[in-house]
Design a protein around this motif. Structure first.
Motif, PDB file in Angstrom:
ATOM      1  N   VAL A   1      10.089   1.004 -10.477  1.00 54.90           N
ATOM      2  CA  VAL A   1      10.207   1.118  -9.032  1.00 54.90           C
ATOM      3  C   VAL A   1       8.958   1.802  -8.485  1.00 54.90           C
ATOM      4  N   TYR A   2       8.486   1.341  -7.330  1.00 54.08           N
ATOM      5  CA  TYR A   2       7.392   2.009  -6.612  1.00 54.08           C
ATOM      6  C   TYR A   2       7.971   2.807  -5.451  1.00 54.08           C
ATOM      7  N   ARG A   3       7.225   3.864  -5.051  1.00 59.34           N
ATOM      8  CA  ARG A   3       7.734   4.758  -4.003  1.00 59.34           C
ATOM      9  C   ARG A   3       6.613   5.142  -3.031  1.00 59.34           C
ATOM     10  N   SER A   4       6.994   5.324  -1.771  1.00 59.21           N
ATOM     11  CA  SER A   4       6.077   5.768  -0.731  1.00 59.21           C
ATOM     12  C   SER A   4       6.800   6.782   0.153  1.00 59.21           C
ATOM     13  N   PHE A   5       6.026   7.620   0.868  1.00 58.34           N
ATOM     14  CA  PHE A   5       6.604   8.633   1.758  1.00 58.34           C
ATOM     15  C   PHE A   5       6.019   8.508   3.163  1.00 58.34           C
ATOM     16  N   SER A   6       6.807   8.939   4.144  1.00 65.36           N
ATOM     17  CA  SER A   6       6.338   9.042   5.528  1.00 65.36           C
ATOM     18  C   SER A   6       6.733  10.404   6.092  1.00 65.36           C
ATOM     19  N   THR A   7       5.785  11.057   6.769  1.00 59.75           N
ATOM     20  CA  THR A   7       6.067  12.347   7.399  1.00 59.75           C
ATOM     21  C   THR A   7       6.039  12.254   8.918  1.00 59.75           C
ATOM     22  N   ASP A   8       5.985  11.022   9.458  1.00 62.08           N
ATOM     23  CA  ASP A   8       5.930  10.850  10.911  1.00 62.08           C
ATOM     24  C   ASP A   8       6.913   9.770  11.372  1.00 62.08           C
ATOM     25  N   ASN A   9       8.106   9.807  10.815  1.00 58.87           N
ATOM     26  CA  ASN A   9       9.172   8.881  11.221  1.00 58.87           C
ATOM     27  C   ASN A   9       8.780   7.414  11.069  1.00 58.87           C
ATOM     28  N   GLY A  10       8.121   7.096   9.963  1.00 55.22           N
ATOM     29  CA  GLY A  10       7.880   5.710   9.607  1.00 55.22           C
ATOM     30  C   GLY A  10       6.655   5.071  10.217  1.00 55.22           C
ATOM     31  N   ARG A  11       5.831   5.855  10.938  1.00 52.66           N
ATOM     32  CA  ARG A  11       4.630   5.243  11.535  1.00 52.66           C
ATOM     33  C   ARG A  11       3.532   5.014  10.496  1.00 52.66           C
ATOM     34  N   THR A  12       3.356   5.946   9.587  1.00 49.54           N
ATOM     35  CA  THR A  12       2.389   5.788   8.496  1.00 49.54           C
ATOM     36  C   THR A  12       3.079   6.131   7.180  1.00 49.54           C
ATOM     37  N   TRP A  13       2.558   5.533   6.102  1.00 49.05           N
ATOM     38  CA  TRP A  13       3.170   5.686   4.790  1.00 49.05           C
ATOM     39  C   TRP A  13       2.098   5.966   3.750  1.00 49.05           C
ATOM     40  N   SER A  14       2.440   6.793   2.770  1.00 54.28           N
ATOM     41  CA  SER A  14       1.525   7.027   1.659  1.00 54.28           C
ATOM     42  C   SER A  14       1.385   5.752   0.830  1.00 54.28           C
ATOM     43  N   GLN A  15       0.285   5.661   0.104  1.00 52.52           N
ATOM     44  CA  GLN A  15       0.082   4.495  -0.749  1.00 52.52           C
ATOM     45  C   GLN A  15       1.197   4.437  -1.797  1.00 52.52           C
ATOM     46  N   PRO A  16       1.858   3.300  -1.947  1.00 53.85           N
ATOM     47  CA  PRO A  16       2.948   3.217  -2.920  1.00 53.85           C
ATOM     48  C   PRO A  16       2.482   3.563  -4.330  1.00 53.85           C
ATOM     49  N   THR A  17       3.297   4.352  -5.018  1.00 50.15           N
ATOM     50  CA  THR A  17       2.992   4.820  -6.367  1.00 50.15           C
ATOM     51  C   THR A  17       4.049   4.320  -7.337  1.00 50.15           C
ATOM     52  N   ARG A  18       3.598   3.905  -8.501  1.00 50.43           N
ATOM     53  CA  ARG A  18       4.548   3.502  -9.532  1.00 50.43           C
ATOM     54  C   ARG A  18       5.238   4.743 -10.098  1.00 50.43           C
ATOM     55  N   THR A  19       6.556   4.747 -10.020  1.00 43.13           N
ATOM     56  CA  THR A  19       7.316   5.872 -10.557  1.00 43.13           C
ATOM     57  C   THR A  19       7.677   5.612 -12.021  1.00 43.13           C
ATOM     58  N   ASN A  20       8.405   6.564 -12.609  1.00 40.99           N
ATOM     59  CA  ASN A  20       8.890   6.373 -13.978  1.00 40.99           C
ATOM     60  C   ASN A  20      10.321   5.857 -13.994  1.00 40.99           C
TER      61      ASN A  20
ATOM     62  N   TRP B   1      15.377   5.958   2.918  1.00 42.21           N
ATOM     63  CA  TRP B   1      16.348   6.926   3.430  1.00 42.21           C
ATOM     64  C   TRP B   1      15.643   8.191   3.884  1.00 42.21           C
ATOM     65  N   VAL B   2      16.381   9.039   4.600  1.00 46.83           N
ATOM     66  CA  VAL B   2      15.867  10.310   5.119  1.00 46.83           C
ATOM     67  C   VAL B   2      16.101  11.386   4.065  1.00 46.83           C
ATOM     68  N   LEU B   3      15.066  12.166   3.784  1.00 44.59           N
ATOM     69  CA  LEU B   3      15.157  13.265   2.829  1.00 44.59           C
ATOM     70  C   LEU B   3      15.729  14.512   3.503  1.00 44.59           C
ATOM     71  N   PRO B   4      16.157  15.504   2.748  1.00 45.94           N
ATOM     72  CA  PRO B   4      16.751  16.713   3.350  1.00 45.94           C
ATOM     73  C   PRO B   4      15.845  17.416   4.353  1.00 45.94           C
ATOM     74  N   ASP B   5      14.505  17.325   4.182  1.00 48.60           N
ATOM     75  CA  ASP B   5      13.589  17.988   5.120  1.00 48.60           C
ATOM     76  C   ASP B   5      13.254  17.121   6.328  1.00 48.60           C
ATOM     77  N   GLY B   6      13.870  15.955   6.452  1.00 49.63           N
ATOM     78  CA  GLY B   6      13.627  15.075   7.595  1.00 49.63           C
ATOM     79  C   GLY B   6      12.536  14.055   7.373  1.00 49.63           C
ATOM     80  N   HIS B   7      11.765  14.195   6.298  1.00 51.88           N
ATOM     81  CA  HIS B   7      10.774  13.182   5.973  1.00 51.88           C
ATOM     82  C   HIS B   7      11.478  11.964   5.365  1.00 51.88           C
ATOM     83  N   LEU B   8      10.711  10.893   5.155  1.00 47.31           N
ATOM     84  CA  LEU B   8      11.291   9.638   4.671  1.00 47.31           C
ATOM     85  C   LEU B   8      10.685   9.251   3.329  1.00 47.31           C
ATOM     86  N   THR B   9      11.440   8.554   2.546  1.00 49.71           N
ATOM     87  CA  THR B   9      10.912   7.921   1.350  1.00 49.71           C
ATOM     88  C   THR B   9      11.374   6.472   1.320  1.00 49.71           C
ATOM     89  N   ALA B  10      10.525   5.605   0.782  1.00 50.80           N
ATOM     90  CA  ALA B  10      10.850   4.185   0.649  1.00 50.80           C
ATOM     91  C   ALA B  10      10.632   3.767  -0.802  1.00 50.80           C
TER      92      ALA B  10
END
Length: 608
Positions: free
Chosen positions: A298-317, A278-287
């Motif tokens: 659950v694992y989580r990743s972020f994108s700051t360029d409209n889904g072209r690149t994503w941070s390495q997925p991280t295990r959340t709590n 989904w889209v975050l309030p600042d316009g960035h994305l999280t998956a």
């Protein structure tokens, strides 16, 4: 368009340098460790701190989130409806999606023979004026190519037959499309994998084939629009377990015009499955990703360029039962996530709330006391509608007032008692699930609890991982659970004392099997002679678990299971010592059984 032809066409100074390197490496590792500690202590941020594991927070959250007492979560009021139920014909219903279009609610799902995603599976749909009263289900897709009921491969798992899988509604301008995948039914997924679309003809509510949306792709949820105006949806290629998951961006110039962008690390850091974004309030994305390595988070990743690149997925709590999840941003700005957060099983289905889309501070109980999964939710006219599958055999809907979500309050603590999660009891392994030909017999006596209470006798690994559960649920029905399969038996009379015979047969290439039968108190029930007595067959795969511990759930003052003994043969049970002193009591879990079969029914199985 000739679908079959399309499918067939695709089927083709050394020491000084070493010392300096060691010094540099030590410094680098120390810096990395400090950075990791800082990330863990601070809030997540798509650009500044994408590796933060914080996703669940609040005074009520235990330090170890797997110790949340999910049965004691606050309840959310809701109205309930059943859209489709195929228990009587031993079918499968799952992969449910919702949309509101042209004044009506629409639901779609996969409908197939026997166990999920076999040859011949099709997609059905139904409509409703209010989300609670639904029309009779109708087929949306044709029979898969040469894979209908007349096929010799119908209802089997083989690469010689095909299946449709429901993938969601896509409202694009004035058109409503449904997305479906088509591939061979041998595994997940076949080399002919395609994502296809069908378009609604509003005049007669029929559907016409709109062609291939993307080759070698299955999405998880239908496209949503990015801040850039492009559409985006997830993509798993047929070999995604090796190559990882991707996101498809495009869809504006045509329904088949997309670019694919990989999520690096999604097949190495975890076994990424069923992405949600989904889209975050600042316009960035999280998956968010389900982890099929069964980490329980659950694992989580972020994108700051409209889904072209994503941070390495991280295990959340954020805890997870290795199950599909869904969520969305509400019109008031809050985010909701619907998931099976209990890491031990797909029960209950819970709803979590976040103000920023990254950290969730509230969690509520939606429905449970049985196998419930595959959520999909939409917001409409002050309500949240949540579709889910009941035991893989029913499509059901909850209608929730958003005003009731606003009133949700969390208790001071939701931590399970220490005795509910740990025990010093252990023994040599009785049986290894996955070792061919091993058999374990368990005998016990149990008193049926009053309605509203439940009991369970659990066989677990030495570390407490539950693999076999047999008990009596809150409606008085006998229940059996073997690794990832579940079945329900006849109703028992409250206060009655019964004897139980449990037989586990382990296999390596065949399904493990569980037999449960009851008899009068005072003697071990006889071993049934016919295969008709089998309650459960786990066809998902072996768990390779060494069962070595007995655990008991139950609210009664007296131990709910007594005269418990185990043996490798039925004849050996009578001479086996009682194990009552080794039983470890765990906290009770209130259940809300809504199943009502009069007799034993087939196992309810889990996807992939």
């Amino acid at each position: 368009m000739d679908i079959l032809a399309n499918v067939r066409n695709r089927q083709r100074s050394v020491w000084a340098g070493w010392a300096w390197s060691l010094l540099w490496t030590s410094s680098f590792l120390a810096s990395a460790a400090r950075a990791a500690d800082q990330a863990a202590d601070s809030a997540p941020h798509p650009a500044d701190n994408p590796q933060s594991p914080r996703m669940l927070a609040g005074d009520w959250v235990p330090a170890e989130v797997h110790r949340i007492d999910f049965g004691q979560l606050p309840r959310v009021p809701s109205e309930h409806a059943v859209v489709s139920d195929v228990r009587e014909i031993k079918g499968v219903n799952q992969h449910n999606y919702l949309v509101h279009f042209q004044g009506r609610f629409w639901a779609m799902w996969s409908d197939g023979p026997g166990i999920e995603d076999r040859v011949g599976q099709r997609v059905k749909f139904a409509t409703s004026p209010d989300g609670l009263t639904w029309s009779e289900p109708e087929f949306l897709t044709p029979e898969p190519p040469e894979s209908g009921p007349a096929s010799e491969f119908y209802g089997t798992r083989t690469n010689r037959g095909f299946r449709w899988i429901s993938r969601g509604f896509w409202q694009r301008a004035d058109d409503l499309f449904v997305l479906v995948s088509l591939d061979e039914a041998a595994g997940f997924f076949g080399p002919s994998l395609q994502l296809r679309a069908f378009r609604l003809n509003p005049a007669d509510r029929s559907w016409s084939d709109a062609g291939v949306v993307f080759d070698n792709a299955i999405n998880n949820f239908p496209p949503k629009q990015l801040p850039s105006g492009d559409w985006m949806m997830s993509r798993r290629p047929h070999d995604y377990k090796q190559t990882g998951v991707h996101f498809l961006v495009g869809g504006t110039r045509g329904i088949d015009q997309w670019e694919s962008f990989p999520v690096l690390g999604s097949s190495s850091e975890l076994a990424a499955e069923e992405p949600l974004w989904w889209v975050l309030p600042d316009g960035h994305l999280t998956a968010l990703f389900r982890d099929n390595r069964r980490s329980g988070y659950v694992y989580r990743s972020f994108s700051t360029d409209n889904g072209r690149t994503w941070s390495q997925p991280t295990r959340t709590n954020f805890p997870d039962a290795t199950s599909k999840l869904h969520g969305l941003r509400l019109s008031d700005g809050r985010y909701v996530l619907i998931s099976n957060a209990n890491p031990r099983r797909r029960d209950p289905l819970v709803l979590s709330i976040s103000d920023d889309g990254m950290i969730f501070t509230k969690m509520a109980y939606l429905v449970g006391g049985r196998h419930v999964d595959y959520p999909h939710a939409i917001e409409h006219d002050g309500h949240l509608l949540v579709a889910f599958a009941g035991g893989k055999q029913s499509v059901e809907v909850l209608k929730i007032r958003l005003a009731d979500l606003a009133q949700l309050a969390m208790p001071a603590s939701l931590e399970l008692p220490e005795s509910a999660v740990e025990s010093s009891q252990s023994s040599d392994a009785w049986i290894d699930l996955g070792e061919e030909g091993r058999t374990l017999y368990v005998a016990a006596e149990a008193t049926v609890p009053p309605r509203g209470s439940a009991t369970e006798l659990i066989l677990a690994t030495s570390s407490g991982q539950e693999r076999v559960r047999v008990g009596i649920d809150a409606s008085g029905r006998l229940r059996g659970w073997l690794y990832r399969a579940e079945a329900v038996g006849a109703e028992l009379r409250a206060g009655e004392t019964v004897s139980l015979l449990i037989r586990i047969q382990s296999h390596r290439s065949e399904p493990d099997e569980l037999l449960v039968t009851t008899g009068p108190a005072g003697r071990i029930p006889p071993e049934p002679e016919t295969a008709d007595a089998w309650l459960l067959g786990n066809r998902v795969g072996r768990s390779d678990a060494n069962l070595a511990r007995l655990l008991v759930y139950g609210a009664q003052v007296e131990l709910p299971f007594r005269q418990v003994r185990t043996a490798e043969t039925y004849a050996g049970l009578a001479a086996s010592p009682m194990l009552d002193d080794t039983l470890t009591r765990r906290s009770s879990r209130p259940t809300e059984s809504k199943s009502s079969p009069g007799n034993l029914r087939p196992p309810q199985l889990v996807e992939e």
